[in-house]
Scaffold this motif. Structure first.
Motif, PDB file in Angstrom:
ATOM      1  N   GLY A 140      10.307  -2.779   8.075  1.00 42.41           N
ATOM      2  CA  GLY A 140      10.786  -2.185   9.320  1.00 42.41           C
ATOM      3  C   GLY A 140      12.239  -2.552   9.589  1.00 42.41           C
ATOM      4  O   GLY A 140      13.037  -1.709  10.019  1.00 42.41           O
ATOM      5  N   MET A 141      12.594  -3.810   9.326  1.00 42.05           N
ATOM      6  CA  MET A 141      13.995  -4.237   9.466  1.00 42.05           C
ATOM      7  C   MET A 141      14.881  -3.464   8.494  1.00 42.05           C
ATOM      8  O   MET A 141      15.989  -3.064   8.842  1.00 42.05           O
ATOM      9  CB  MET A 141      14.130  -5.745   9.211  1.00 42.05           C
ATOM     10  CG  MET A 141      13.543  -6.617  10.284  1.00 42.05           C
ATOM     11  SD  MET A 141      14.340  -6.416  11.892  1.00 42.05           S
ATOM     12  CE  MET A 141      16.006  -6.847  11.497  1.00 42.05           C
ATOM     13  N   GLY A 142      14.385  -3.252   7.288  1.00 41.75           N
ATOM     14  CA  GLY A 142      15.149  -2.489   6.302  1.00 41.75           C
ATOM     15  C   GLY A 142      15.379  -1.052   6.748  1.00 41.75           C
ATOM     16  O   GLY A 142      16.464  -0.496   6.561  1.00 41.75           O
ATOM     17  N   MET A 143      14.375  -0.451   7.362  1.00 42.82           N
ATOM     18  CA  MET A 143      14.548   0.907   7.895  1.00 42.82           C
ATOM     19  C   MET A 143      15.580   0.914   9.018  1.00 42.82           C
ATOM     20  O   MET A 143      16.428   1.803   9.088  1.00 42.82           O
ATOM     21  CB  MET A 143      13.208   1.441   8.422  1.00 42.82           C
ATOM     22  CG  MET A 143      12.243   1.862   7.348  1.00 42.82           C
ATOM     23  SD  MET A 143      10.632   2.348   8.002  1.00 42.82           S
ATOM     24  CE  MET A 143      11.061   3.736   9.021  1.00 42.82           C
ATOM     25  N   GLN A 144      15.518  -0.086   9.886  1.00 39.96           N
ATOM     26  CA  GLN A 144      16.453  -0.169  11.002  1.00 39.96           C
ATOM     27  C   GLN A 144      17.891  -0.315  10.502  1.00 39.96           C
ATOM     28  O   GLN A 144      18.810   0.249  11.074  1.00 39.96           O
ATOM     29  CB  GLN A 144      16.101  -1.345  11.903  1.00 39.96           C
ATOM     30  CG  GLN A 144      16.991  -1.471  13.119  1.00 39.96           C
ATOM     31  CD  GLN A 144      16.655  -2.706  13.928  1.00 39.96           C
ATOM     32  OE1 GLN A 144      16.059  -3.659  13.423  1.00 39.96           O
ATOM     33  NE2 GLN A 144      17.026  -2.694  15.189  1.00 39.96           N
ATOM     34  N   LYS A 145      18.055  -1.043   9.384  1.00 39.00           N
ATOM     35  CA  LYS A 145      19.392  -1.248   8.824  1.00 39.00           C
ATOM     36  C   LYS A 145      19.782  -0.140   7.843  1.00 39.00           C
ATOM     37  O   LYS A 145      20.804  -0.237   7.193  1.00 39.00           O
ATOM     38  CB  LYS A 145      19.468  -2.612   8.145  1.00 39.00           C
ATOM     39  CG  LYS A 145      19.379  -3.771   9.115  1.00 39.00           C
ATOM     40  CD  LYS A 145      19.539  -5.084   8.387  1.00 39.00           C
ATOM     41  CE  LYS A 145      19.491  -6.244   9.339  1.00 39.00           C
ATOM     42  NZ  LYS A 145      20.647  -6.357  10.192  1.00 39.00           N
ATOM     43  N   ASN A 146      18.926   0.884   7.715  1.00 42.87           N
ATOM     44  CA  ASN A 146      19.189   2.033   6.842  1.00 42.87           C
ATOM     45  C   ASN A 146      19.247   1.629   5.361  1.00 42.87           C
ATOM     46  O   ASN A 146      20.086   2.115   4.603  1.00 42.87           O
ATOM     47  CB  ASN A 146      20.479   2.757   7.270  1.00 42.87           C
ATOM     48  CG  ASN A 146      20.484   4.184   6.808  1.00 42.87           C
ATOM     49  OD1 ASN A 146      19.449   4.842   6.736  1.00 42.87           O
ATOM     50  ND2 ASN A 146      21.660   4.678   6.480  1.00 42.87           N
ATOM     51  N   CYS A 147      18.359   0.730   4.964  1.00 40.98           N
ATOM     52  CA  CYS A 147      18.298   0.256   3.578  1.00 40.98           C
ATOM     53  C   CYS A 147      17.418   1.183   2.742  1.00 40.98           C
ATOM     54  O   CYS A 147      16.482   1.795   3.250  1.00 40.98           O
ATOM     55  CB  CYS A 147      17.704  -1.150   3.518  1.00 40.98           C
ATOM     56  SG  CYS A 147      18.638  -2.403   4.409  1.00 40.98           S
ATOM     57  N   ALA A 148      17.712   1.227   1.470  1.00 37.08           N
ATOM     58  CA  ALA A 148      16.882   1.977   0.529  1.00 37.08           C
ATOM     59  C   ALA A 148      15.719   1.089   0.070  1.00 37.08           C
ATOM     60  O   ALA A 148      15.808  -0.138   0.142  1.00 37.08           O
ATOM     61  CB  ALA A 148      17.717   2.405  -0.671  1.00 37.08           C
ATOM     62  N   PRO A 149      14.622   1.699  -0.396  1.00 38.93           N
ATOM     63  CA  PRO A 149      13.528   0.898  -0.963  1.00 38.93           C
ATOM     64  C   PRO A 149      14.062   0.061  -2.132  1.00 38.93           C
ATOM     65  O   PRO A 149      14.991   0.485  -2.786  1.00 38.93           O
ATOM     66  CB  PRO A 149      12.537   1.945  -1.449  1.00 38.93           C
ATOM     67  CG  PRO A 149      12.836   3.158  -0.632  1.00 38.93           C
ATOM     68  CD  PRO A 149      14.313   3.112  -0.366  1.00 38.93           C
ATOM     69  N   PRO A 150      13.586  -1.111  -2.346  1.00 44.70           N
ATOM     70  CA  PRO A 150      12.384  -1.756  -1.823  1.00 44.70           C
ATOM     71  C   PRO A 150      12.586  -2.496  -0.508  1.00 44.70           C
ATOM     72  O   PRO A 150      11.668  -3.130  -0.027  1.00 44.70           O
ATOM     73  CB  PRO A 150      12.015  -2.733  -2.927  1.00 44.70           C
ATOM     74  CG  PRO A 150      13.325  -3.143  -3.497  1.00 44.70           C
ATOM     75  CD  PRO A 150      14.184  -1.901  -3.426  1.00 44.70           C
ATOM     76  N   ALA A 151      13.798  -2.460   0.073  1.00 39.35           N
ATOM     77  CA  ALA A 151      14.032  -3.124   1.348  1.00 39.35           C
ATOM     78  C   ALA A 151      13.506  -2.294   2.521  1.00 39.35           C
ATOM     79  O   ALA A 151      13.685  -2.659   3.673  1.00 39.35           O
ATOM     80  CB  ALA A 151      15.523  -3.390   1.527  1.00 39.35           C
ATOM     81  N   SER A 172       0.809  -1.223   0.000  1.00 43.71           N
ATOM     82  CA  SER A 172       0.000   0.000   0.000  1.00 43.71           C
ATOM     83  C   SER A 172       0.839   1.267   0.000  1.00 43.71           C
ATOM     84  O   SER A 172       0.340   2.330  -0.335  1.00 43.71           O
ATOM     85  CB  SER A 172      -0.949   0.005   1.203  1.00 43.71           C
ATOM     86  OG  SER A 172      -0.198  -0.035   2.401  1.00 43.71           O
ATOM     87  N   ASP A 173       2.124   1.176   0.361  1.00 43.07           N
ATOM     88  CA  ASP A 173       2.967   2.375   0.356  1.00 43.07           C
ATOM     89  C   ASP A 173       3.545   2.671  -1.022  1.00 43.07           C
ATOM     90  O   ASP A 173       4.159   3.701  -1.225  1.00 43.07           O
ATOM     91  CB  ASP A 173       4.102   2.263   1.378  1.00 43.07           C
ATOM     92  CG  ASP A 173       5.169   1.263   0.981  1.00 43.07           C
ATOM     93  OD1 ASP A 173       4.828   0.266   0.323  1.00 43.07           O
ATOM     94  OD2 ASP A 173       6.345   1.471   1.334  1.00 43.07           O
ATOM     95  N   GLU A 174       3.335   1.777  -1.970  1.00 39.38           N
ATOM     96  CA  GLU A 174       3.855   1.964  -3.315  1.00 39.38           C
ATOM     97  C   GLU A 174       2.769   2.560  -4.209  1.00 39.38           C
ATOM     98  O   GLU A 174       1.645   2.072  -4.221  1.00 39.38           O
ATOM     99  CB  GLU A 174       4.322   0.629  -3.886  1.00 39.38           C
ATOM    100  CG  GLU A 174       5.437   0.011  -3.079  1.00 39.38           C
ATOM    101  CD  GLU A 174       5.771  -1.400  -3.521  1.00 39.38           C
ATOM    102  OE1 GLU A 174       5.419  -1.774  -4.652  1.00 39.38           O
ATOM    103  OE2 GLU A 174       6.366  -2.117  -2.718  1.00 39.38           O
TER     104      GLU A 174
END
Length: 180
Positions: free
Chosen positions: A159-170, A89-91
Motif C-alpha cells: 500500500g505504501m508502494g502504491m501511495q509512492k507510485n512504485c512499480a511492483p514488487p514494491a 496472493s496477488d502474484e
C-alpha cells in the motif's frame, strides 16, 4: 506409416517420465521421512519451528516506516518477507512445467508423510495436554502470530508502494505506476 511409429515413441517417452517422477517422489518421501517420524519431538517442545527474523520484526512493529522512503527499499523489504512467507496472493504462481505424473508423485509422497506424522503423534496420550504443558502449543501460536504479522506488513508495504507510485514488487503485481 509415420503415425504408427509416433504412437509407440510417445508411449515410451511417457513411461520414461513416469519412472523419473516416481524416483523424484521417492526422494521427496525420503527427505521428509525424518521430520515426519520425529514429529512427537515438536509436541514435547524438544524441537521448535524456526521463526525468521523478518517475521519477528514485523510482529513487533508491522507499521514501521523507518528507511522506507524509496521504492527500492520498500521492494527490498517485500522481497525479504516473500522469502520468509512465500509469494503473495496477488502474484501468479510460477509456471514450473510439472508433468501430471510429477504432481501425482508429490501428492502421494505428501500423503504418505502425513500418515507417518499422524501415526507418530497419535501414540502420545493426552497430546493436547502434553503440548500445553511443554510449551509447544504456545510456540505454535507464536509462529502463527509472526506469520500473520508478516502478511500484514507485506500488505502495508505494498500500500505504501502504491501511495509512492512504485512499480511492483514494491506495489501489488496488478498496479501500474502513473507517469508524472
Amino acid at each position: 506409416m509415420r503415425r504408427l511409429f509416433l504412437l509407440p515413441t510417445l508411449l515410451i517417452l511417457a513411461a520414461c517420465n513416469a519412472g523419473h517422477s516416481a524416483v523424484e517422489g521417492a526422494r521427496t518421501f525420503g527427505a521428509g521421512f525424518g521430520d515426519a517420524a520425529t514429529a512427537p519431538l515438536e509436541d514435547l517442545n524438544l524441537r521448535r519451528e524456526y521463526i525468521p527474523t523478518v517475521l519477528l520484526q514485523a510482529e513487533s512493529n508491522p507499521y514501521d516506516l523507518r528507511n522506507l522512503n524509496q521504492c527500492t527499499t520498500i521492494g527490498a523489504e517485500i522481497a525479504r518477507l516473500n522469502e520468509a512467507l512465500g509469494p503473495d496472493s496477488d502474484e501468479p504462481p510460477a509456471p514450473d512445467g510439472s508433468y501430471l505424473s510429477e504432481i501425482a508423485a508429490d501428492a502421494a509422497s505428501k500423503a504418505a508423510l502425513d500418515a507417518i506424522r499422524d501415526a507418530t503423534t497419535d501414540f502420545i496420550p493426552g497430546r493436547s495436554w502434553v503440548r500445553q504443558l511443554s510449551g509447544a502449543e504456545q510456540h505454535s501460536r507464536h509462529v502463527q502470530s509472526a506469520i500473520q504479522a508478516g502478511r500484514m506488513r507485506r500488505a502495508f508495504l505494498k500500500g505504501m508502494g502504491m501511495q509512492k507510485n512504485c512499480a511492483p514488487p514494491a506495489a501489488p503485481a496488478w498496479f501500474r505506476p502513473s507517469r508524472v
